[in-house]
Motif scaffolding. Structure first.
Motif, PDB file in Angstrom:
ATOM      1  N   LEU A  50       6.717   2.515  -3.280  1.00  0.00           N
ATOM      2  CA  LEU A  50       5.401   3.148  -3.174  1.00  0.00           C
ATOM      3  C   LEU A  50       4.346   2.391  -3.974  1.00  0.00           C
ATOM      4  CD1 LEU A  50       6.373   6.926  -3.376  1.00  0.00           C
ATOM      5  CD2 LEU A  50       5.507   5.684  -1.374  1.00  0.00           C
ATOM      6  N   LEU A  51       4.685   2.015  -5.205  1.00  0.00           N
ATOM      7  CA  LEU A  51       3.731   1.290  -6.041  1.00  0.00           C
ATOM      8  C   LEU A  51       3.405  -0.103  -5.480  1.00  0.00           C
ATOM      9  CD1 LEU A  51       5.075   2.290  -9.568  1.00  0.00           C
ATOM     10  CD2 LEU A  51       2.906   3.013  -8.524  1.00  0.00           C
ATOM     11  N   GLU A  52       4.333  -0.659  -4.723  1.00  0.00           N
ATOM     12  CA  GLU A  52       4.127  -1.969  -4.101  1.00  0.00           C
ATOM     13  C   GLU A  52       3.462  -1.856  -2.735  1.00  0.00           C
ATOM     14  OE1 GLU A  52       8.190  -3.209  -4.039  1.00  0.00           O
ATOM     15  OE2 GLU A  52       8.190  -3.757  -6.162  1.00  0.00           O
ATOM     16  N   GLY A  53       3.275  -0.634  -2.246  1.00  0.00           N
ATOM     17  CA  GLY A  53       2.679  -0.436  -0.927  1.00  0.00           C
ATOM     18  C   GLY A  53       3.676  -0.628   0.207  1.00  0.00           C
ATOM     19  N   GLY A  54       4.967  -0.531  -0.094  1.00  0.00           N
ATOM     20  CA  GLY A  54       6.003  -0.723   0.914  1.00  0.00           C
ATOM     21  C   GLY A  54       6.654   0.583   1.323  1.00  0.00           C
ATOM     22  N   SER A  55       7.741   0.451   2.035  1.00  0.00           N
ATOM     23  CA  SER A  55       8.470   1.594   2.562  1.00  0.00           C
ATOM     24  C   SER A  55       9.633   1.973   1.647  1.00  0.00           C
ATOM     25  CB  SER A  55       9.015   1.259   3.953  1.00  0.00           C
ATOM     26  OG  SER A  55      10.000   2.188   4.340  1.00  0.00           O
TER      27      SER A  55
END
Length: 172
Positions: A109-114
């Motif tokens: 989430l913090l990396e903008g991923g799934s």
């Protein structure tokens, strides 16, 4: 230094353990980037280190502090050895599987991923590695370390563990 830490711990245990956890999670990431990946100062990913510190201080530190208190109050058997083994079992069967997932999901989430993709790719490896290290560490922790120092003890061991998790999480 130890006297200062003990005073802070007595005054504000959750805050002190959370800040300590944030610092030591960041240290684990710095170790991964500099000693394992050999990135050098110019290629160090400060945002990645920040994510680890944020997770350590706002998620793991408070959760571990609360969890150890719950185990101390509610898992008490007829002998110290049985109590220690029951606490290790609870920690490894309840806390560890959940927090391996929470770590990977939070990082995604913090990396903008799934989170789903991250869990599918790394969860089994993280949990398997957890079971190779943490039962023995927790046996020591629950049998000889006083409650107020258990999070610190785990955090010191976690410098290497967090280095592994950071490296695993950032693997392509």
């Amino acid at each position: 230094m130890l006297a200062w830490y003990k005073a802070r711990l007595a005054a504000r245990p959750l805050l002190t353990q959370s800040v300590t956890t944030a610092i030591l999670f960041a240290t684990g990431d710095i170790t991964a980037q500099q000693l394992v990946e050999r990135r050098g100062a110019s290629d160090h990913d400060l945002v990645r280190t920040g994510r680890m510190a944020l997770y350590g201080g706002s998620v793991f530190g408070p959760a571990a502090t609360t969890w150890y208190g719950i185990l101390q109050r509610h898992v008490v058997l007829s002998t110290p050895r049985k109590t220690m083994l029951a606490r290790v079992a609870a920690d490894q069967l309840l806390f560890a599987p959940v927090f391996c997932g929470v770590f990977l999901g939070s990082m995604a989430l913090l990396e903008g991923g799934s989170p789903r993709d991250k869990l599918k790719k790394y969860y089994a490896s993280a949990l398997t590695a957890n079971y190779a290290l943490w039962p023995a560490v927790q046996m020591v922790n629950f049998s000889v370390v006083p409650l107020e120092h258990r999070v610190l003890f785990v955090n010191l061991i976690s410098i290497g563990w967090n280095s592994y998790l950071s490296f695993l999480n950032s693997s392509k």
